[in-house]
Design an enzyme around this catalytic site. Structure first.
Site, PDB file in Angstrom:
ATOM      1  N   LYS A 189      19.015  41.641 -45.886  1.00  0.00           N
ATOM      2  CA  LYS A 189      18.360  42.829 -45.338  1.00  0.00           C
ATOM      3  C   LYS A 189      18.153  42.759 -43.820  1.00  0.00           C
ATOM      4  O   LYS A 189      18.434  41.731 -43.201  1.00  0.00           O
ATOM      5  CB  LYS A 189      17.024  43.047 -46.059  1.00  0.00           C
ATOM      6  CG  LYS A 189      17.181  43.298 -47.566  1.00  0.00           C
ATOM      7  CD  LYS A 189      17.998  44.544 -47.863  1.00  0.00           C
ATOM      8  CE  LYS A 189      17.886  45.004 -49.298  1.00  0.00           C
ATOM      9  NZ  LYS A 189      18.677  44.191 -50.240  1.00  0.00           N
TER      10      LYS A 189
HETATM   11  C1  LIG Z   1      18.086  49.951 -52.848  1.00  0.00           C
HETATM   12  C2  LIG Z   1      17.427  48.678 -53.253  1.00  0.00           C
HETATM   13  N1  LIG Z   1      16.243  48.731 -53.894  1.00  0.00           N
HETATM   14  C3  LIG Z   1      15.599  47.620 -54.274  1.00  0.00           C
HETATM   15  C4  LIG Z   1      16.109  46.373 -54.036  1.00  0.00           C
HETATM   16  C5  LIG Z   1      15.382  45.164 -54.518  1.00  0.00           C
HETATM   17  O1  LIG Z   1      14.916  44.375 -53.469  1.00  0.00           O
HETATM   18  P1  LIG Z   1      14.379  42.896 -53.759  1.00  0.00           P
HETATM   19  O2  LIG Z   1      15.561  42.022 -53.957  1.00  0.00           O
HETATM   20  O3  LIG Z   1      13.594  42.547 -52.529  1.00  0.00           O
HETATM   21  O4  LIG Z   1      13.508  42.983 -54.957  1.00  0.00           O
HETATM   22  C6  LIG Z   1      17.333  46.259 -53.369  1.00  0.00           C
HETATM   23  C7  LIG Z   1      17.874  44.902 -53.113  1.00  0.00           C
HETATM   24  O5  LIG Z   1      18.939  44.569 -52.874  1.00  0.00           O
HETATM   25  C8  LIG Z   1      18.023  47.435 -52.982  1.00  0.00           C
HETATM   26  O6  LIG Z   1      19.215  47.370 -52.363  1.00  0.00           O
END
Ligand SMILES: Cc1ncc(COP(=O)(O)O)c(C=O)c1O
Length: 389
Positions: A189
């Site tokens: 990210k």
């Molecule tokens: C659009 C979206 N939502 C949610 C997430 C989930 O994030 P996390 O891995 O921090 O839980 C991601 C992760 O890649 C994502 O791309």
């Protein structure tokens, strides 16, 4: 540079840009002896709250945890529906299932790839309790239009801002607009803590409940219990979760946040490099320009491959780029086509044509503040060569 040979070293998709400050802060955290949730998490939360300009920011171990807690604090559960985009990561819809509610998909706008406000309005039923827009690739959703639908039906807005830390809509930071907003600090990210997330809201009562539920549902966090402030026995107020961020993660986050704007400027430069080289390519569609009133967080540079005219599938295009030593990503295969959602909720191909069109053709090219202009030039050369072969 267009006549450069094949790149010698594999270019990893989504490699994080970690500086010496982060490394020194992690070492200092290790030396401090406080590895769990403590003063660095507190500082990171406050810095992030100020950056976004919202009332409260609660640090968590993922964006998924944030989305889950957001739905829980809204009291969403069995019998309720939450509307979201099918063009997203599994977690966005999984959390709706986790609270016992039903995910409902509405198609995306083909130009922005974000939830189409008109499709959203058509998907609302008396069971709708919340909408969950996703700021895909870092492009802010049309929040005025989405909020209008939400307010008309009296439903909450929980934003998935996993890609969109730096995004702004009509001058307002994403994270200060809807009822609750979840951010991701996963390794690929814009802001990286290894694993991590943040949930923002202006509602003090929700923030307090989220803080408690993120740490077992107990009344006081460990830092206060064992600090010099004196011993406080704890009480279980809710059957909570283990969703807290640690000081080791916050040590990274504090410095990643401080460098967020300069890293964005580097990705904006890479974005312009891609646009200048690829926007006119007859076999590609590059990202549409962002509304000049808004700010795109430049998380993913996604191109649509004209698979029919190129004579190759999107997957084949990715395989050929890999042979050129260029890593790529897919964001995303629409969720209604994934096994669980298709089987349990009966979704079929053809229901969300814009998301499917994009899902069949989209490829994300490497975009990271760690890349050099030469790296980006290598990607451009490889893309051209694969398409011309
Ligand atoms: C659009 C979206 N939502 C949610 C997430 C989930 O994030 P996390 O891995 O921090 O839980 C991601 C992760 O890649 C994502 O791309």
């Amino acid at each position: 540079m267009g006549d450069r040979g094949r790149r010698l070293e594999f270019l990893i998709f989504g490699s994080p840009a970690i500086g010496e400050e982060e490394i020194a802060e992690v070492v200092a955290t290790l030396r401090s002896g406080w590895l769990g949730t403590g003063p660095r998490v507190q500082r990171f939360e406050e810095d992030f709250r100020v950056y976004v300009g919202c009332g409260h920011a609660v640090a968590l171990n993922s964006c998924t945890a944030g989305l889950h807690l957001a739905l829980e604090v809204l009291g969403i559960g069995p019998g309720d529906e939450v509307i979201t985009s099918p063009l997203t990561f599994s977690a966005t819809a999984n959390v709706i299932v986790h609270v016992g509610a039903t995910p409902v998909f509405a198609d995306v706008d083909p130009r922005t790839m974000n939830l189409d406000p008109e499709a959203l309005a058509r998907a609302v039923t008396p069971r709708t309790k919340a909408i969950l827009p996703v700021h895909l690739a870092g492009r802010p959703c049309d929040m005025d239009a989405l909020l209008q639908v939400a307010r008309r039906h009296g439903v909450a807005v929980v934003e998935d801002a996993a890609h969109a830390v730096e995004a702004r809509y009509r001058g307002r930071s994403v994270g200060s607009i809807g009822d609750l907003t979840a951010f991701s600090f996963y390794v690929t990210k814009n802001l990286v803590t290894g694993e991590g997330g943040m949930l923002t809201t202006d509602n003090a009562a929700w923030a307090e409940e989220i803080r408690i539920k993120a740490l077992h549902g107990i009344s006081r966090d460990a830092w206060k219990r064992y600090s010099a402030e004196g011993f406080q026995p704890y009480d279980t107020l809710f059957p909570g979760y283990k969703y807290n961020m640690t000081d080791l993660q916050a040590a990274l986050g504090i410095h990643q946040l401080a460098r967020l704007e300069s890293n964005l400027a580097i990705r904006e430069r890479h974005w312009r490099q891609y646009d200048a080289a690829l926007a006119d390519h007859p076999l590609l569609t590059t990202p549409s320009p962002v509304d000049p009133r808004d700010r795109h967080a430049r998380h993913l540079y996604t191109v649509l491959v004209d698979t029919e005219r190129a004579g190759m599938s999107r997957n084949e295009f990715m395989v050929r780029l890999k042979a050129e030593n260029i890593g790529t990503g897919i964001h995303f295969t629409p969720l209604h086509l994934h096994s669980y959602y298709a089987k349990t909720l009966g979704f079929r191909r053809g229901q969300f044509p814009a998301a499917e069109f994009i899902g069949d053709r989209t490829v994300s090219l490497p975009l990271s503040a760690k890349l050099t202009d030469e790296d980006v030039e290598d990607v451009i050369t490889a893309v051209r060569r694969v398409l011309e072969a």
